[in-house]
Design an enzyme around this catalytic site. Sequence first.
Site, mmCIF file in Angstrom:
data_model
loop_
_atom_site.group_PDB
_atom_site.id
_atom_site.type_symbol
_atom_site.label_atom_id
_atom_site.label_comp_id
_atom_site.label_asym_id
_atom_site.label_seq_id
_atom_site.Cartn_x
_atom_site.Cartn_y
_atom_site.Cartn_z
ATOM 1 N N ASN A 1 -38.445 -19.495 -54.305
ATOM 2 C CA ASN A 1 -39.211 -19.489 -53.053
ATOM 3 C C ASN A 1 -40.134 -20.712 -53.064
ATOM 4 O OD1 ASN A 1 -40.875 -18.976 -50.888
ATOM 5 N ND2 ASN A 1 -41.876 -17.175 -51.777
ATOM 6 N N LYS B 1 -41.974 -21.826 -50.811
ATOM 7 C CA LYS B 1 -43.170 -21.663 -49.972
ATOM 8 C C LYS B 1 -43.372 -22.927 -49.119
ATOM 9 C CE LYS B 1 -44.949 -18.392 -53.294
ATOM 10 N NZ LYS B 1 -46.094 -17.701 -53.849
ATOM 11 N N HIS C 1 -43.005 -11.013 -47.299
ATOM 12 C CA HIS C 1 -43.719 -11.563 -48.457
ATOM 13 C C HIS C 1 -45.216 -11.269 -48.289
ATOM 14 C CE1 HIS C 1 -45.464 -14.405 -51.284
ATOM 15 N NE2 HIS C 1 -44.294 -14.418 -51.886
ATOM 16 N N GLU D 1 -47.769 -12.970 -48.729
ATOM 17 C CA GLU D 1 -48.546 -14.018 -48.058
ATOM 18 C C GLU D 1 -48.419 -13.901 -46.535
ATOM 19 O OE1 GLU D 1 -46.945 -17.353 -50.210
ATOM 20 O OE2 GLU D 1 -47.942 -16.657 -52.038
ATOM 21 N N GLU E 1 -43.288 -7.427 -56.182
ATOM 22 C CA GLU E 1 -44.184 -8.568 -56.361
ATOM 23 C C GLU E 1 -45.638 -8.111 -56.303
ATOM 24 O OE1 GLU E 1 -42.208 -12.567 -55.617
ATOM 25 O OE2 GLU E 1 -43.271 -12.000 -53.801
ATOM 26 N N GLY F 1 -48.743 -16.329 -58.273
ATOM 27 C CA GLY F 1 -49.453 -17.609 -58.338
ATOM 28 C C GLY F 1 -50.679 -17.597 -59.223
ATOM 29 N N SER G 1 -45.520 -15.117 -61.099
ATOM 30 C CA SER G 1 -45.738 -15.960 -62.277
ATOM 31 C C SER G 1 -44.591 -15.936 -63.280
ATOM 32 C CB SER G 1 -47.071 -15.597 -62.949
ATOM 33 O OG SER G 1 -48.146 -15.830 -62.056
#
Length: 260
Positions: A11, A13, A101, A103, A173, A179, A215
């Site tokens: 991904n 991003k 996702h 985010e 996730e 991250g 991560s």
Amino acid sequence: MSARRPLVIGNWKMNLDFVEGLHLVQQLGVLMKNRPVEHVDVVVAAPFVDLRSVSSIVESERFAIALGAQHVNAHENGPHTGEISTSMLKRLNVEWVIVGHSERRMHYAMSEEIVRETLAAVVRAGQHAVLCVGEELSIRENATYHEHVTAQLTSALHGLEERFHDLVTVAYEPLWAIGTGVNATSDQVREMTTFLRAELHERSFTSAKVIYGGSVNSDNAASLIAESDIDGFLVGGASLKAESFYAILRACDDCYAVKR
Ligand code: PGA
């Protein structure tokens, strides 16, 4: 690791313009040609504006890489300024779409209802939906994360016709691992994989893969895949460099070849 064929999705991003994206896929493709990853399905989820050129190079060089998108609009067309539809993605040979996702849920007002509509639009278009679920740190700490991801799963999959079940993959996730450099441990991932598989079985999603994201990198991929019964990974940061992404693919390939 499970007996299923691993799936690893990069991904990107909002990173890499189309020139940088081309460069990365070219490097990755060469690594994969020199030493193929035979037992892993490989997907890159590039930014929309990169898809056309990435698709062309994958096709012309015959790289064993499938294309993914990071998001899509649930509507077929019409007055949705700034949005992209599933049919636009299909034209570009996009076979996979990440749905919900964290985010997007957090920063772009993606409600449970929009997640459900988007997932339905993706699978009805014949594409694979990668549904992201996961809890934030406070929920992990007060130990209500099972309820949290169950609610996300129930809402997103509600009413989905059985003939589309095969097109659903679930990515666990946890937000505290995304991250942050702090990945979930193999034990934590295994516990959630087992839990999610049982929940999926109950809803007759019997072939759905469960992958992990948060991560994942070239140092922890081998132990995570070997110890946690997971079907693969959704990789953010470590997918931006060909070498680190390839190392993750290798870890999955080697593990699957041994355990099969
Ligand atoms: P990360 O991102 O690998 O950079 O933690 C994972 C994701 O958000 O899918």
